[in-house]
Design a protein around this motif. Structure first.
Motif, mmCIF file in Angstrom:
data_model
loop_
_atom_site.group_PDB
_atom_site.id
_atom_site.type_symbol
_atom_site.label_atom_id
_atom_site.label_comp_id
_atom_site.label_asym_id
_atom_site.label_seq_id
_atom_site.Cartn_x
_atom_site.Cartn_y
_atom_site.Cartn_z
ATOM 1 N N ARG A 124 0.808 -1.229 0.000
ATOM 2 C CA ARG A 124 0.000 0.000 0.000
ATOM 3 C C ARG A 124 0.832 1.266 0.000
ATOM 4 N N VAL A 125 2.096 1.181 0.361
ATOM 5 C CA VAL A 125 2.927 2.378 0.444
ATOM 6 C C VAL A 125 3.194 2.924 -0.966
ATOM 7 N N SER A 126 3.130 4.237 -1.102
ATOM 8 C CA SER A 126 3.484 4.901 -2.356
ATOM 9 C C SER A 126 4.994 5.101 -2.365
ATOM 10 N N ILE A 127 5.619 4.846 -3.514
ATOM 11 C CA ILE A 127 7.085 4.941 -3.569
ATOM 12 C C ILE A 127 7.505 5.759 -4.780
ATOM 13 N N MET A 128 8.357 6.751 -4.507
ATOM 14 C CA MET A 128 8.929 7.556 -5.576
ATOM 15 C C MET A 128 10.449 7.417 -5.549
ATOM 16 N N MET A 129 11.024 7.088 -6.680
ATOM 17 C CA MET A 129 12.484 7.048 -6.828
ATOM 18 C C MET A 129 12.928 8.449 -7.219
ATOM 19 N N LEU A 130 13.945 8.935 -6.552
ATOM 20 C CA LEU A 130 14.512 10.253 -6.807
ATOM 21 C C LEU A 130 15.915 10.044 -7.366
ATOM 22 N N THR A 131 16.220 10.665 -8.490
ATOM 23 C CA THR A 131 17.521 10.456 -9.106
ATOM 24 C C THR A 131 18.067 11.742 -9.713
ATOM 25 N N GLY A 132 19.362 11.812 -9.774
ATOM 26 C CA GLY A 132 20.022 12.948 -10.394
ATOM 27 C C GLY A 132 20.237 12.756 -11.882
ATOM 28 N N ARG A 133 19.900 11.577 -12.387
ATOM 29 C CA ARG A 133 20.165 11.249 -13.792
ATOM 30 C C ARG A 133 18.886 10.936 -14.558
ATOM 31 N N VAL A 134 18.894 11.326 -15.810
ATOM 32 C CA VAL A 134 17.861 10.862 -16.729
ATOM 33 C C VAL A 134 18.453 9.609 -17.366
ATOM 34 N N ASP A 135 17.991 8.468 -16.901
ATOM 35 C CA ASP A 135 18.537 7.182 -17.332
ATOM 36 C C ASP A 135 17.371 6.215 -17.530
ATOM 37 N N PRO A 136 16.944 6.025 -18.772
ATOM 38 C CA PRO A 136 15.785 5.167 -19.032
ATOM 39 C C PRO A 136 15.927 3.756 -18.454
ATOM 40 N N GLU A 137 17.131 3.232 -18.448
ATOM 41 C CA GLU A 137 17.341 1.889 -17.895
ATOM 42 C C GLU A 137 17.090 1.877 -16.381
ATOM 43 N N LEU A 138 17.605 2.877 -15.683
ATOM 44 C CA LEU A 138 17.377 2.994 -14.244
ATOM 45 C C LEU A 138 15.890 3.195 -13.954
ATOM 46 N N HIS A 139 15.247 4.036 -14.732
ATOM 47 C CA HIS A 139 13.822 4.293 -14.541
ATOM 48 C C HIS A 139 13.027 3.005 -14.721
ATOM 49 N N ALA A 140 13.367 2.225 -15.738
ATOM 50 C CA ALA A 140 12.678 0.956 -15.970
ATOM 51 C C ALA A 140 12.879 -0.006 -14.802
ATOM 52 N N LEU A 141 14.107 -0.054 -14.270
ATOM 53 C CA LEU A 141 14.387 -0.914 -13.115
ATOM 54 C C LEU A 141 13.583 -0.475 -11.891
ATOM 55 N N ALA A 142 13.465 0.832 -11.699
ATOM 56 C CA ALA A 142 12.704 1.353 -10.557
ATOM 57 C C ALA A 142 11.234 0.961 -10.664
ATOM 58 N N PHE A 143 10.658 1.123 -11.841
ATOM 59 C CA PHE A 143 9.252 0.753 -12.038
ATOM 60 C C PHE A 143 9.063 -0.748 -11.891
ATOM 61 N N GLU A 144 9.999 -1.513 -12.407
ATOM 62 C CA GLU A 144 9.938 -2.969 -12.290
ATOM 63 C C GLU A 144 9.996 -3.411 -10.824
ATOM 64 N N ALA A 145 10.761 -2.682 -10.017
ATOM 65 C CA ALA A 145 10.901 -3.004 -8.592
ATOM 66 C C ALA A 145 9.667 -2.603 -7.787
ATOM 67 N N GLY A 146 8.837 -1.723 -8.356
ATOM 68 C CA GLY A 146 7.614 -1.334 -7.654
ATOM 69 C C GLY A 146 7.438 0.149 -7.408
ATOM 70 N N ALA A 147 8.324 0.977 -7.947
ATOM 71 C CA ALA A 147 8.161 2.424 -7.779
ATOM 72 C C ALA A 147 6.918 2.893 -8.522
ATOM 73 N N ASP A 148 6.214 3.844 -7.928
ATOM 74 C CA ASP A 148 5.045 4.435 -8.571
ATOM 75 C C ASP A 148 5.437 5.576 -9.493
ATOM 76 N N GLU A 149 6.582 6.184 -9.216
ATOM 77 C CA GLU A 149 7.032 7.348 -9.973
ATOM 78 C C GLU A 149 8.549 7.442 -9.876
ATOM 79 N N VAL A 150 9.162 8.027 -10.894
ATOM 80 C CA VAL A 150 10.580 8.374 -10.862
ATOM 81 C C VAL A 150 10.655 9.868 -11.124
ATOM 82 N N CYS A 151 11.344 10.570 -10.257
ATOM 83 C CA CYS A 151 11.452 12.028 -10.370
ATOM 84 C C CYS A 151 12.934 12.404 -10.426
ATOM 85 N N VAL A 152 13.288 13.208 -11.401
ATOM 86 C CA VAL A 152 14.660 13.677 -11.540
ATOM 87 C C VAL A 152 14.836 14.913 -10.663
#
Length: 122
Positions: free
Chosen positions: A75-103
């Motif tokens: 139930r927890v909402s999860i946002m990955m915060l990153t300093g990079r625009v990296d489509p591969e990292l973003h895909a991994l974050a979503f695959e792991a369960g992140a609801d959003e990735v924010c640069v």
């Protein structure tokens, strides 16, 4: 009031984001961590509605923490915060369960808006 766990290893950014989130009427930072180990301990001690997780921590990858948080409480909402625009990292974050990735370069206003967006979606 939505309870926030903030996991960010850059002390000045963590402090600034904590201050600004706590100024919002509907958000409260209840746990802070600067490493994977600290985040695990904080997550075990605090009940949170949303976790904001830095992608790169001194002792591990934030994607790993996202996966653990998602398993522990779907139930927890999860946002990955990153300093990079990296489509591969973003895909991994979503695959792991992140609801959003924010640069981080998006700025504080966009970060707060994204936090509210993922909380509202759950």
């Amino acid at each position: 009031m939505k309870r926030v766990l903030l996991v960010e290893d850059h002390a000045a950014f963590q402090e600034a984001l904590t201050t600004l989130l706590n100024m919002e009427p509907d958000l409260e930072v209840v746990g802070r961590a600067g490493s994977l180990a600290e985040a695990r301990a904080a997550a075990a001690m605090e009940e949170v509605d949303v976790a904001v997780v830095d992608a790169f921590l001194p002792d591990g990858n934030g994607v790993e923490l996202v996966r653990e948080l998602r398993r522990a409480d779907p139930r927890v909402s999860i946002m990955m915060l990153t300093g990079r625009v990296d489509p591969e990292l973003h895909a991994l974050a979503f695959e792991a369960g992140a609801d959003e990735v924010c640069v981080k370069a998006a700025g504080i206003e966009e970060t707060i808006k994204a936090i509210r967006g993922i909380v509202a979606a759950r």
